[in-house]
Design a protein around this motif. Sequence first.
Motif, mmCIF file in Angstrom:
data_model
loop_
_atom_site.group_PDB
_atom_site.id
_atom_site.type_symbol
_atom_site.label_atom_id
_atom_site.label_comp_id
_atom_site.label_asym_id
_atom_site.label_seq_id
_atom_site.Cartn_x
_atom_site.Cartn_y
_atom_site.Cartn_z
ATOM 1 N N UNK A 10 0.834 -1.201 0.000
ATOM 2 C CA UNK A 10 0.000 0.000 0.000
ATOM 3 C C UNK A 10 0.874 1.259 0.000
ATOM 4 N N UNK A 11 0.433 2.287 -0.695
ATOM 5 C CA UNK A 11 1.214 3.517 -0.846
ATOM 6 C C UNK A 11 1.517 4.137 0.510
ATOM 7 N N UNK A 12 0.536 4.157 1.434
ATOM 8 C CA UNK A 12 0.792 4.794 2.731
ATOM 9 C C UNK A 12 1.905 4.078 3.495
ATOM 10 N N UNK A 13 1.996 2.759 3.343
ATOM 11 C CA UNK A 13 3.067 1.991 3.991
ATOM 12 C C UNK A 13 4.419 2.382 3.381
ATOM 13 N N UNK A 14 4.449 2.583 2.073
ATOM 14 C CA UNK A 14 5.688 2.982 1.408
ATOM 15 C C UNK A 14 6.111 4.392 1.832
ATOM 16 N N UNK A 15 5.141 5.262 2.051
ATOM 17 C CA UNK A 15 5.439 6.615 2.531
ATOM 18 C C UNK A 15 6.052 6.534 3.926
ATOM 19 N N UNK A 16 5.461 5.721 4.785
ATOM 20 C CA UNK A 16 5.985 5.547 6.146
ATOM 21 C C UNK A 16 7.405 4.996 6.100
#
Length: 129
Positions: A10-16
């Motif tokens: 998921x994109x939010x996980x990659x941002x984190x």
Amino acid sequence: MNIKFNNRDPVYIQVIRHFKEQIATGIFEPGQEIPSRRELANQLKINPNTAQRAYKEMEEQGLIFTERNLPSRITNNPEVIKAVREELILEAVHSFIASVQSINVPLDEALQLIKNHYEKSLEEQEGDA
């Protein structure tokens, strides 16, 4: 800010993960102001709700903090920063171990190869400086 997104996570996980890497390497310094959720969404060309979800998760993990209506900032807590660094190192170690075990590399050989390659890499970095 530049992140190459993959299609697996998921994109939010990659941002984190990106924020964790920047914190662990010292690129993001303790107390440093970070972009607003909307600014981050614009910079990364992601949905603002995705940026919001990443920030919410990072606040819950103690990576960032927001006081009242002030901009969000990177944590000042050295224990959190140390834990992030250890988490990333352990991920790399676990991945490495799985890879070398799958091809039956003896521990002594793997450690010697790591030491040699690590030292060579440091020498190359010094030569580039």
